[in-house]
Scaffold this motif. Structure first.
Motif, PDB file in Angstrom:
ATOM      1  N   SER A  10      -7.134  -0.779   0.084  1.00  0.00           N
ATOM      2  CA  SER A  10      -6.371  -1.951  -0.323  1.00  0.00           C
ATOM      3  C   SER A  10      -5.319  -1.613  -1.382  1.00  0.00           C
ATOM      4  CB  SER A  10      -7.293  -3.041  -0.835  1.00  0.00           C
ATOM      5  OG  SER A  10      -7.940  -2.603  -2.005  1.00  0.00           O
ATOM      6  N   LEU A  12      -3.348   0.983  -1.188  1.00  0.00           N
ATOM      7  CA  LEU A  12      -2.220   1.680  -0.554  1.00  0.00           C
ATOM      8  C   LEU A  12      -1.078   0.708  -0.291  1.00  0.00           C
ATOM      9  CD1 LEU A  12      -4.027   3.917   2.079  1.00  0.00           C
ATOM     10  CD2 LEU A  12      -3.028   4.622  -0.075  1.00  0.00           C
ATOM     11  N   ARG A  13       0.121   1.228  -0.452  1.00  0.00           N
ATOM     12  CA  ARG A  13       1.278   0.403  -0.145  1.00  0.00           C
ATOM     13  C   ARG A  13       1.610   0.534   1.323  1.00  0.00           C
ATOM     14  NH1 ARG A  13       5.872   1.458  -4.412  1.00  0.00           N
ATOM     15  NH2 ARG A  13       6.070   3.287  -3.123  1.00  0.00           N
ATOM     16  N   ASP A  14       2.282  -0.471   1.852  1.00  0.00           N
ATOM     17  CA  ASP A  14       2.654  -0.484   3.265  1.00  0.00           C
ATOM     18  C   ASP A  14       3.752   0.565   3.515  1.00  0.00           C
ATOM     19  OD1 ASP A  14       2.518  -1.299   5.830  1.00  0.00           O
ATOM     20  OD2 ASP A  14       3.707  -3.118   5.574  1.00  0.00           O
ATOM     21  N   ILE A  15       3.997   0.876   4.761  1.00  0.00           N
ATOM     22  CA  ILE A  15       5.017   1.859   5.132  1.00  0.00           C
ATOM     23  C   ILE A  15       6.382   1.322   4.737  1.00  0.00           C
ATOM     24  CG2 ILE A  15       6.133   3.008   7.061  1.00  0.00           C
ATOM     25  CD1 ILE A  15       3.465   2.920   8.517  1.00  0.00           C
ATOM     26  N   HIS A  16       7.162   2.182   4.060  1.00  0.00           N
ATOM     27  CA  HIS A  16       8.500   1.803   3.647  1.00  0.00           C
ATOM     28  C   HIS A  16       9.500   2.503   4.559  1.00  0.00           C
ATOM     29  CE1 HIS A  16       7.700  -0.136  -0.297  1.00  0.00           C
ATOM     30  NE2 HIS A  16       6.540   0.475  -0.112  1.00  0.00           N
TER      31      HIS A  16
END
Length: 162
Positions: A10, A12-16
Motif C-alpha cells: 500500500s 508503493l506509488r502507482d506507475i508514473h
C-alpha cells in the motif's frame, strides 16, 4: 501476519508515465531540414526560370542587349542593322534549322520573319532595312523601333512552330 504492520504494497506509488513529448522545440535534424528546404526553394525557382528559356534565346537576348547598348552609345545605323541581321539569321537557323532558313534572301527572308513573328514589321515596317542597309544602302534607320521589332520577334519564336 505481523502485528501493527500494514500492507507493504500500500506504500508503493502507482506507475508514473513520462511527460508527453513536446513538438516544440524541434530536434536539430528538423532545423537542418527546414534550412535546406528554405534554401532549395529560391534555388529551384532560379533554375526553373533559367532553364525554361532555351539557350539560343538567352544568347540572342544577350547579344541584342549588346547591340542596343552599342547603338545607344554610337548611333551607327549600319552597324546596328548588320548586327541585327546576323542575330536574326543565326537565331532562325538555331530554331528552324539550316535547311529551312539558310537559303532565304531578300523578300523571302522578310516574309519568313513576318510569318514566324506574326507581324508585318519586316516587309512593311522598320525591318525592311534588313535587306538593303547591310549591303551598302544609306537609308535612315529607326534603331529603337528595329530593336523593339527584333525583341518582339525573338519572344514569339521561343520554339519552332510546326
Amino acid at each position: 501476519m505481523m502485528n501493527g504492520a500494514s500492507d507493504p504494497l500500500s506504500d508503493l506509488r502507482d506507475i508514473h508515465l513520462p511527460d508527453p513529448v513536446s513538438f516544440w522545440p524541434p530536434a536539430l535534424g528538423w532545423w537542418i531540414a527546414l534550412i535546406l528546404v528554405m534554401g532549395l526553394i529560391p534555388l529551384s525557382i532560379w533554375a526553373f526560370r533559367k532553364f525554361r528559356t532555351p539557350k539560343a534565346l538567352r544568347t540572342a537576348r544577350h547579344e541584342l542587349q549588346g547591340l542596343r547598348e552599342s547603338y545607344a552609345a554610337n548611333q551607327q545605323d549600319h552597324t546596328l542593322t548588320i548586327g541585327v541581321s546576323r542575330l536574326l539569321r543565326r537565331y532562325a537557323i538555331a530554331v528552324y534549322g539550316r535547311e529551312r532558313v539558310a537559303g532565304l534572301t531578300g523578300e523571302k527572308w522578310l516574309t519568313f520573319l513576318n510569318e514566324k513573328g506574326q507581324t508585318n514589321q519586316f516587309t512593311d515596317g522598320t525591318g525592311r532595312v534588313l535587306v538593303s542597309v547591310p549591303y551598302g544602302s544609306h537609308e535612315p534607320v529607326q534603331g529603337q523601333e528595329l530593336i523593339a521589332a527584333v525583341e518582339h520577334w525573338l519572344q514569339g519564336n521561343r520554339r519552332p512552330k510546326p
